[in-house]
Structures are given as C-alpha cells and as structure tokens.
Design an enzyme around this catalytic site. Structure first.
Site, short mmCIF file in Angstrom:
data_model
loop_
_atom_site.label_atom_id
_atom_site.label_comp_id
_atom_site.label_asym_id
_atom_site.label_seq_id
_atom_site.Cartn_x
_atom_site.Cartn_y
_atom_site.Cartn_z
N VAL A 121 0.83 -1.20 0.00
CA VAL A 121 0.00 0.00 0.00
C VAL A 121 0.87 1.26 0.00
O VAL A 121 0.96 1.97 -0.99
CB VAL A 121 -0.97 0.00 1.21
CG1 VAL A 121 -1.69 1.35 1.32
CG2 VAL A 121 -1.97 -1.14 1.06
N CYS A 122 1.54 1.50 1.11
CA CYS A 122 2.24 2.76 1.27
C CYS A 122 3.42 2.88 0.31
O CYS A 122 3.83 4.00 -0.04
CB CYS A 122 2.71 2.89 2.72
SG CYS A 122 1.33 2.67 3.87
N VAL A 123 4.00 1.77 -0.10
CA VAL A 123 5.07 1.80 -1.09
C VAL A 123 4.50 1.64 -2.51
O VAL A 123 4.83 2.41 -3.41
CB VAL A 123 6.10 0.68 -0.81
CG1 VAL A 123 7.21 0.69 -1.87
CG2 VAL A 123 6.70 0.83 0.58
#
Lengths: 208, 208, 208, 208, 208, 208, 208, 208
Positions: free
Chosen positions: D117-119
């Site tokens: 997600v965040c990456v």
C-alpha cells in the site's frame, strides 16, 4: 537413563490404528498428503506382511469425521474394529483395551489422527499400564508442526519411543535373509527412491 | 502484454515426457519423492485419459542415468520412444522433433528431469519454432529450489506457460459433464484430499 | 512496459468469488487455514462495505465439493449466485459472464479455490476480453506453494495484477477521511495486530 | 525488453520514506525486526551520506499508527515532512507531490510500511508520471511473504526496479575512491559481517 | 515476448568471475557454504573444460575484502586478472571492459559476490551494450534470499537470462558424444548424487 | 521415567492466563497472528465451556504493555484479575498465588505472552510447589522459534507437560457423549477445517 | 525429574563470554547476523546493568580467529580476559577456571561461538563440577541449525538450562519496581518492537 | 540427570561407519548432498588424523544398495570391513561386534545411512552393553527431517550423545598446541568459511 534396548520383536508386537478417517484426514497439515497417505499404507502393509495382530478403531464414523479410510478396511477385513461410541481416548473404551490385551502382546505400535489426541492419549494410558509403546511418527498427523512437537515431547517424556514405519519394518525384520523378496517389495512399493535403485539394478542385471 | 488466452485444447495438444529415468530421479530434490512420483504418474494418466499423443525420450538409458521409469513405459507402450544417442536437448534429435511434428499439434505439454536442462532446452527450442509450450512444473524436478526458480524464470521470460498437472487436466476437460466419472477417478487416484472428500460423500450417500 | 496506473476505482469494480466451497477448502494447503478463513471473510466484508457488485459461483455443490461457505451465502444473500452445472472455467458459463457484464464494471476483483484453475481460468478469459483483473492472492488458495507460484506466473504474465485484500481495501478507499470509523472497523475485525494497536490507543485515550 | 540501464545517479535521485511509524511497524512480519530496523536506518544514513533530498510522510500520526520513528525524525530534522490528513496513497497528497517535484529529481528511491500500500501506490503513481522508481525492498515491510511477493510482482510488472539499500549505496557511490572512509563506515555500521572483516583487518594491520 | 532462443554457444561465450574474494565470501548467506564453494569451483572447471576465455576481477584485494579465492587464481593462472582500484561496477573499469571485448564474444556468462552489486551492475551495463548475459545464479551469492530475489528480478526484467552452472555446461556441450568421459568427470566431481550413480554403475559393470 | 499418566481432569484443573496484553502481543512472532488470536480465544472458550476456574493477570497495564485483550476481559468478567504492580514472575505476587490456591485445584493449565518469561517462570515456580503444570503451547507466544524452543526445553526438563488447546479440550471432555453439541460448537468456532467438515455433513444430511 | 526451580539470582551469577571473535563470527549461520549482533550486545549490556562479574576469553586472537569483538572489549574493560594459548575447552585453562571460581558464584551464564564447542565443552565441564549452568541460546551461534540442535540436546541432557538473554534479564530483575527506567532502557535498546511500543506510548502521553 | 562429563578421549575412542553406500545415499534427503558428502569425508579424515581405530560395514553391497563410497574404502584400506550378509542391525553381526570389541575402546563414534536404522539400531545395542555412544549427526542421513527428529529423540532418550564431526574433532584434540598445522588443515579442507579466514590471514601476513 535406562540402558536396556527396548527392541521391537515381531512375536511380541501389535499394531493400533486410531481414527484414520476420511474426514479427520483433512485436519492433517504437518505432513504433505501424498507422503502421509503413503506412510499410512506402508504401515498397514508391514503389519500385514509381519502378520502382526492389528486393531482398528474410529470415532463417530457416521458424522463429519467420516468413515475409516477404505484401504485400511480392506487390508484388515478380519481385524477387530472398534467403532467407539464416544470415548476420545481409545483406551477408555473397554472393547478396545480388551482387544489389545487379547493379543497377548506387550509392544504396541501405534499411529493415528490427530497425533496429540488420538495417538497421545492411548499412548500415555498404555505406558501407564506397563506396555512398551512405539509411536509411528510419520503415519500420524495433526494440525501443524507446533502441535506435533508438543505431542512428541509429551509422549517421549512419558517413555514412548518415537519411530517411523521404515524403522519399524527394519527392527522387526532383523535380517534380510529372512525374506529378501518380501521386504524388498515392501520398500519398493513405498519408497520411490528405493524403487528407482531396484529398477536401475534390475535393468543392468538383465542386460548382462 | 498479450491478452489472448492461450488455452489448452485437447484436439491440439501433445505431451512430451523427457528423461524420467530411474537414475536421474535421484537428482530431484526440489520436491518430495512421494509427491513427485504421484505427479508424474498423474500426468501420464491424464495424457492417457485425454488420448493425447505422447512422446517419450531418454538420455543414455544404458548408463548411470538408468532406464525409463517402468510405469511410464507400460502406460505408453505404443508411443514413440526416442532413446537419444547423445543429444542433451531433445529438440536437437531429429527423430524427436519429427515425432512431435507428426502429431500435428501446436500445443506442447512438457515435463521432465532435470527442469533447467531436459525441460528448459526443448521448451526454448519449441517456442522459437512457434509452438505454444506448457511446462508442467510439478511433474518436472531438479536439484534444488534455487535451480528451479532460475529455470522457471528463463522459460517464462521466453513465453512458456507454467502450469501443473491438475491445471492441465482441468483446462483440457472444460466441463465436468463431458465425463464426471472419468475425471473424478483421475483426481481420486492422485489427490488424497479429493479421494477423502469422495469417500466421505459416497459413504453418506450410501447410508441414506 | 505500460506505465499507466491501472488503479482500482470503487465505481468501476466488481467482485467475483469462485468456488469457496466447504469440501474444496480441504484442498487448500498453501496458506494456514486460520489465516485463509480470515482473508476470505475480509474480502467479503470489504465487498459489502464498498457496496461492490458481487457474484458468487460454485461447482457441483451437491457432490463432494460441498456447499458454498455459509458465511459467504449470508453476507451476499441477494447477490447473483451461479451454481455451475459443469463448466470448470466460470467464464464458460453464460449466466456467470452475463452477470459480470450486467454490473457494467471493467475492473474485476477475483478470488477462489483452487488458484490455478478456478481463479486462473476466468482471469485469463476476462483479460482476453479486455477487463482489468485484480487477483486477490491471499483470498485464493491451492494445493501447495509450487502450484501457487506457477499459477501466479501464468496470470501475471497475461497481465493480471496480483494484490491482497488489504491492498484492495486501501486502493478503493483512497482517503481515510471518507470514513475513518468504517475502514478502521474493517481492519480491526480482520488484522489482529491492527486491532491491538487500536485497543491500546483507545485505552490510553480513555484514561486521559 | 528495454536494454537501457536505468542507473542511479546521486545528482538525480531523491528518497521518499513513507509511513515508518511506531504503530505500523508492529504489522511488519515478512522480515525479522532486528534486520528491518537496521535496514531502515541504513537507508536513512545513506540518504544523509549522499546528501540526497529526502521527503518524509506519515499517515494519521495522532492515532493508533503512532508517530514517525524518532531516529528518522532526528536524521532528517530539516527535511520536508508531510503528515497526510487522510490520503492513503501519498501521491494523492499535493504537498507530497509538490515536495517531490521541488527536488527536481527524476529518480525516486522509495521505502515504507506496508509494502503493498504505502510503497506500491505512490510507486505506481510516480511511474505513471514518468519517474524512474527504485523500490528499496529490504527497507519496506508488510504482513507476510505472500503479501510481499504480490506487491513486488505488481510493482515490477509496472516498471519499478527492485533494489536493496546496499545496492542503492553501491550504485550511487560508483567508485570507492570517491570516499573510502565514508562508505566503509556506512557498511561497518550496518553490516555486521563487514564490520567483522574490517575489525579483523585493522587488528592485523595494527600488529604489523 | 521474443521467441528467439538465445542459446549458449561455446564459440561465442566468455566467463566473467567478479569478486569471489575470501573476505567477501563471509557475506554470502543465501546459499550453504559447502554448496556455494562447490558451485563456484564447478563453474571454474567448466570454463576450463570448454576453454572459454575467462576474466577475473577483484575489488580492493589488499583490504578487508581479502584476496581472490586461491583455487580460482590457480585454475586461471594465465587469464586476464583486473584488480580494480576502486570501481564498484566492473564495467566502469576500462581494463575490464577491454578484456571482455578483446575476447570477441557476445555471450557473457557471469557470476560473483554479491549478486545485487558485483553481478547485477556489470550485467545491466553489458546488456545495455548489446551483449547477451547469462547470470549463473548458483555461483553468485549475497546477504539473504530477499536480497537475491530483488537482484534476480532487476536483472531478469532487463533481459538477463538466469541459469545455473549445470545448465551452462549442458547448453555448451550440446551432445554427450562430443566427449562422454570429460563431461561425466565434470559432473562426478561436482554432483555427489551423480557421482553415486556412476560409482554404482561402474561397480556393477565391473562385476559382470 | 515415570509411567503414571498425569491426565487432565476437569474437576481438578484451573486456567492461568498471563499477560495477553495488546502491547505485548506485538512481540509475538513465532506464530502467525491470525492463528495465535484464534488459539487464545479457543483456550478462553474452552475454559468457559468446562467452567474451569480461571485467573487473569497482567503486567503494567497502564504503560506500553497495554491493556488485557478486551475479549478475555469480557469472557471472564467475574474471574480474579490481578494487575501485578511489578513482579515479572506472576508467582511472586501473593494475590496471584492465593487466587490459584483458592481454587483448590492441583492441575494448572497455563498460557501467556511471552513464553520464556510470563509462562515459564510461573510454570517453574508451580512445579516446584508440586502442582501439575500443562503449558498450552499454541496459546503462548514469543519473539521467535529459537526462543520458543529454548523455553519449551527448560519447562519440559523441569516436568511440565506441553499440550495444545485442542489437546486440553479433548482430555478434559473424555467422551463426546457428555455433550456432542457443545464440544462440536467449540471446534467449529475455532478449527476452520472442522467447521468445513460439519457444514458439508449438515448440508448433505439436510438434503436427504 | 527434579522439581526444584533453579532460578537465576543476581547475587549468585556470573557471565562467561567465550570466543566472540571477529573471525569466528563468520562461521555463525544458524541465526541472522543483525539479530545475533544485537543479542550478544544485549547480553553484554545486561551483564553490565546487573553488575554481574563477567569473564572474557578468546582462542588464538592473533590468528585467523580474529580479535574479540571490540564492543565487548570496551564494555568489559576491567573484566578478567583470558586469551587462551591453545585449550579448546576454556575449562581446561586454569586461569579461566580460577577466574570463574574467584567470583564465588555458583550460577554460570554462558554464551559463545561456536555453540557445540566453545559453549558446550565448558558447560559440560562446569556441570560436572556442580555449577548451575544457563546457556544463553540466542547469544551463541554455530554453523547451522542441525549443529545447534545437536549441541542443545547434548547440553540439556547433561542438565544445562537453555535460556535467552531476555529470559536472563527478566529472571534476574524479578520486579520492575527495582528500576523501571533501567530495565525499560535495556529493552528499548535491544528489542525494536518494544522500542516502538514505548515510543508510541510516550508520544501519546506527551500529547495529553 | 547425570553430571559426569562423558568426554571423548582419543585413546579410548573408535569410529564406526555404517552403510555409506552409493545406492543408499540417494535416500538421504534431510541434508543437502554437497554438505553431506563433505561431512562424511570430514569424519573420515578426522578418524585418520587422530588414528582412531575405524570399522566399516555395508549391507548387501552387490545389490541395489551399491558399494561403499570409494573415498571411504581408500581412506581406510586396512580397516576391518564387514560386508554383512543380511543383518540390518550391524550389532547383530558377530564379526562387527568382535571387531568393535577388539579395539578395546569404550567410546564409540558412529555415523551412517539411514539414521533411524543403520545408526540407531547399533547405537541402542551398544548403549545396552555399556558403551558410551557418540552419534555424529551431520555425517548421518535419512529420508527427511521428521524421520531424523524421531531417530534423534529415540537415541538421545536411550543415553546417546548427539554431536557433529566438528565437535568430535575439537573434543578429541583438546589443545591446539598439540598440532596447530594438522587441525588447521583438517578445518581448512572441510569448512569453507574457515578456509577463507585462513586465506585472508595468510595473505595479509605474507604482505607484511
């Protein structure tokens, strides 16, 4: 530590197969299903080969646990078969214990599903009554490796011996000369690597 | 990325079994031997079941590599069997390529030992000639997982499709209604968990 | 390589749940059963939460494959439910394809059992028809890791995007401010570590 | 396949650290915590060492996700720090994108928690805008290996390059002679095996 | 996808051994040291056997990285040996590139320590200049499996072919009849399972 | 070796739940969080089901260790709950020991976080005072497998019995006939594979 | 089985650090180097924190084994440091045994490299002389897991207690109230997950 | 627990090598073949180095089991070599037992293939006759890890000591000063990491 070698003796050993039922087998995840199936059938075949008295038992065959694996039922069509009405520990069932005692053997070779219950409970009960118990680790299965390790520790600490079907066969047979063909066939049927060795060898010998 | 679905079609597929020899099998360590034996025989059974033209080949049968696994020889007694005199890549052997082309099929289902050589080399050759190649990953074996991963990457990058024997059977069969009994038997013989499901089910239905 | 970001959009996505049946689930061994159960229910809950059109399908419910997992049936009581009479690839069933097309969505989020057949086949078919396909890898299961890796490679090579239920939820939600409570509840229900974080936090805040 | 080598250049690279927050770190289970902590700090140290513009961002610092890891805050006391009010994909936050673009760099080195997600989301967004994206795989973490493998496949298929902090450091430095001491210190601080080599060497040289 | 088979050809291949130094080898933890040592020596032996031009290079031999593994130095006493004064990517060293180009070969077989730097960097550089690059995955090592997987993905995505020393030997040899004894000896020296097959065979044949 | 079977007896057993706190749970990495959560709740449910006296204890609830997992607090709303002011070994806290002794039971079923401290210390103390101790291995967690193995060895060597929640339930229940519905529900709630068996069975029976 | 709890007591315990040398550390492959380094330093820090008498010893510092890890030398600048001239078992060195006996302690906490030699030999010797020996399993390392398991079995069978540095710290400290700050700092420095918990907590408390 | 240290003594130890045959070795899958080959040869070399009486035995050399590994035959050309005509447990063969007793040693160092039979049976027999038995775990091999773990448990419970070839060498040698060169050479030949240390060291010293 005791230094007497508790050694399997084909004249003093019986086999107990506990709850290898088609439903319960779906719970076994500490061993690959192809390998597990092979190990259970190998244990059955060796029991037959060495003519060891064998006792079958199941738990709630009519419910979700499912029937005994058909191959076992066929292999041991005349063996005592105790469908337990509810006892979880087979040793709590008088018919089962009576069947065991009726064999007159003091060495019990046991396997089943799941290891920490269906194998461990009768193992601990039988040890407490003075039997020598040999747990066939690779013909017994359970939920995962953590569970298996716990069960092994509990049984081993109580004096059970951990062994595999191959170890059982070899310790019972003692000497290849007792029957080279028979033991070789047993191994060829259940150990692919051994079968390959035998096939390579046979082909080369035939070519001479 | 190509978006056309290269889908197995039983009228356009042939099976290539490369170097499943009793000696070479001792090199296979990326998959448990019980499981591997089962997968290879499952692939053979499905080839038979779907009546796919099948071609066998071996490398140096008379030496340490050992003979073709006897079960394969029996299952495909009438199939083209090319004992290569030396070519490592089966596709370098004209008899083999001619046998493949004689089938008239454009979809090649291939498995063998070892993956990065006996499977990968003819796969890359066949792809270069325009065939669609389906590598049966679980009926192919090699030294270890690092080797396998390298071989898969090389074949996949060149356009081969990675698939298992179960995927092959399902993609060829298309619809259970074509033959429920036959496909069910194939699965029961080679998937212990499926066999258990079927046995549980049959027992319950019989009890009605 | 294409550089356009194929991004999930809750207004253009539908969910396909293929063959999560009580019998077939016993075949799944590439993922721990506790984790797999949680992932499937998480995917169901997120489909409900985002009000995505969802289509259920099963194969041979009356036989050994068993019925659809009851929790899914309850969660999607009003969803199209196609009990396929025999087609292995759900995309070969016109009712299923019609149901998919009736949603009017171009992004398909798919999960099922087993990965290389029930997921891969409709994935490849849908890609060939121009849909964007998002395979929910952790809500799909199969026989073992070797099988899974083969299936992933085949689908990814054909253009499918591999994603997890958590990735799906985050990509659909876009911004926590759209509903902090709702998304937080979804995560708390299905991610034990996140639930612990929330409980620790709530306790500390309440203590202020 | 493109054959141009997209090579990191210290004059054209920026570092993005996404959501390394004390709460979220408890979700990371695909990598041992001692190793992960070391990798994240190594990436921070190399960003500092090469004087790469670095941008920090967090999600919901005041809630259960917890604050940015203090060591990062200290190392980059003057760096742009975007506490996102709700956007899950950092690239949806204008301040973040503006900060990235203000660096004037085309090569983005990115790491974060959680990987899929965040990456992955900002990676896919940045690729779509024409940036070269280098994902630092060992300074990014997520729930488990299955999740990680899915995320890597998605990012790699979209054109991201997978690399580790050690690879980043070596590709940026180009030649040891640019600063033997500095690079050696960075490696000694973050690679125990390398530190041992250096200590063995230094002791022997001192003994001459 | 390109469907031309980039096949190793002993008349068009050179071997590059990068930084197999006694100190750096202590960093290799993605492969067992016994296995790794064997693989590196096997690659050296096959390079010698096929008389492939081979180029050695090291980084900072006089420091903690340690000298080139003595066995390699002995095997290739007359080969070009470039002790790089500082360049991390061997391709940044003119002497190295000149030595490569002086061979006149277009196929480069490369292995080294560590995979994501000493192997990946010259691989990417050589691919960019139009060489065909074959990365010998099992004679290259690095910190751990996560690192290795990242490096493989980066190299494979850029067009490198992943292969093992055994695959290289077989693809170069083409046909056992070119020299049965020589190839057999190479395998016997480096594949214990193959050596066993050969010893079993030789003993049986001698007994005829 | 003692051969008396120390068998769990529901009239002589108490349950001790030690430090299952929301913060400490983030330290548990020797078991998957979905599985661990399920096991802890299963142990709680069985304690409730068998009406075993249960004692809860925590360490520093107001600090980083976090509060007791809310589900446990709710399940055992009326149970003795000892928030220890500082003692690491719960057995060093008089209130805890008094609560244990007040139950009048000699068999202690214990689980907690982390295994080598919060479980092992009171286990060793209780064994020294003559209690029989049953460590619920799968409802106890710690940093990694190496740590777990050390802790198991220490406890087992001191005489503790290693068991799982499923083993505890079965050993306490003795006979399915005591309450088929109740035990079945417990298993269905916490063993997905068993739930599937029951659902398949129920569906088939309903269809008769 | 003995039921007396052999419990660590900070007034009766000494720490023995055996052969943590920069060269020998390259042999340790049963534990990740980042984790191992952290564990060894954690054990050193706790020895310092609890002011336990600590004895250092090395084997052949001037040769390939390399010097003692510098951090240990600094932490224990004033501790007895026995550079053994040749004895493999430290207990065969009179200076070492005298140093141990001079501490007047009966509980020996031991760690070293490699486990089956440098740790096991003095452990077995000390047990034979009546000491209680606590082997710090996670601050000891060796070639691989098979080796470790053998060594653990040998030491445990002889009466050694297997424990980790965290277990040692907790068993020595007994009660957090003895020094909350000090123990918390020790854990924060060496347990990333615990540090995260503390940072999350501190931030929230500061925000009140 | 016994607290006397049963310590290997080169004047009281003999080595038993059981069934290391070229065919049987294909059954060994609990240890990588490169590593296993190295361990067996290392044990042979140390037996030679310490001039320990060594006894070889095989089972059915003329059949599929294959001949003794040639390297062992060469190393121990003059050692007693008992080709058993059929006994599975070597201890059932009088020639073997007589050869053991003729050495006059009470400490038996044993290794073989497969662990649970060829090693475990004579181990249990010898223990029962009062010998001290040291099982060389890493020079013994079997079908898989489950099998190995069972065999280790059985032997350890009966009083055998589990040890590795490196532990044997170190315990026999006692003091490096007895022969630094000889022991160093043994380690350099069989421990790649140690060889690297020695090569790095030698190079640096030569450069002085």
């Amino acid at each position: 530590m005791s230094n007497s070698y508790k050694r399997l003796n084909k004249d003093d050993a019986a086999v107990l197969l506990v709850d290898h039922q088609t439903g319960l087998l779906s719970l076994v995840r500490d061993i690959d299903p192809d390998r597990f199936k092979n190990n259970v059938l190998a244990l059955a075949d060796l029991a037959k080969y060495f003519e060891l008295p064998t006792i079958l038992t199941t738990s709630f065959e009519d419910g979700p646990n499912g029937p005994l694996v058909p191959e076992l039922k066929e292999t041991f069509a005349d063996a005592p078969f105790i469908a337990r009405p509810g006892q979880i520990n087979a040793w709590d069932n008088d018919d089962f214990v009576n069947a065991v005692k009726a064999t007159g053997k003091k060495q019990l070779i046991i396997a089943g599903v799941v290891t920490e219950v269906c194998v461990a409970f009768p193992t601990l009960s039988a040890l407490a009554e003075g039997f020598d118990v040999f747990v066939v680790t690779d013909a017994s299965g359970t939920f995962n490796e953590l569970t298996r390790d716990s069960a092994w520790d509990r049984m081993s600490s109580a004096g059970a011996q951990l062994i595999t079907w191959f170890g059982v066969a070899c310790e019972l047979h003692r000497d290849w000369r007792n029957d080279v063909e028979g033991l070789g066939q047993l191994f060829s049927n259940h150990i692919p690597d051994y079968r390959n060795l035998m096939n390579s060898y046979a082909t080369l010998m035939a070519a001479k």
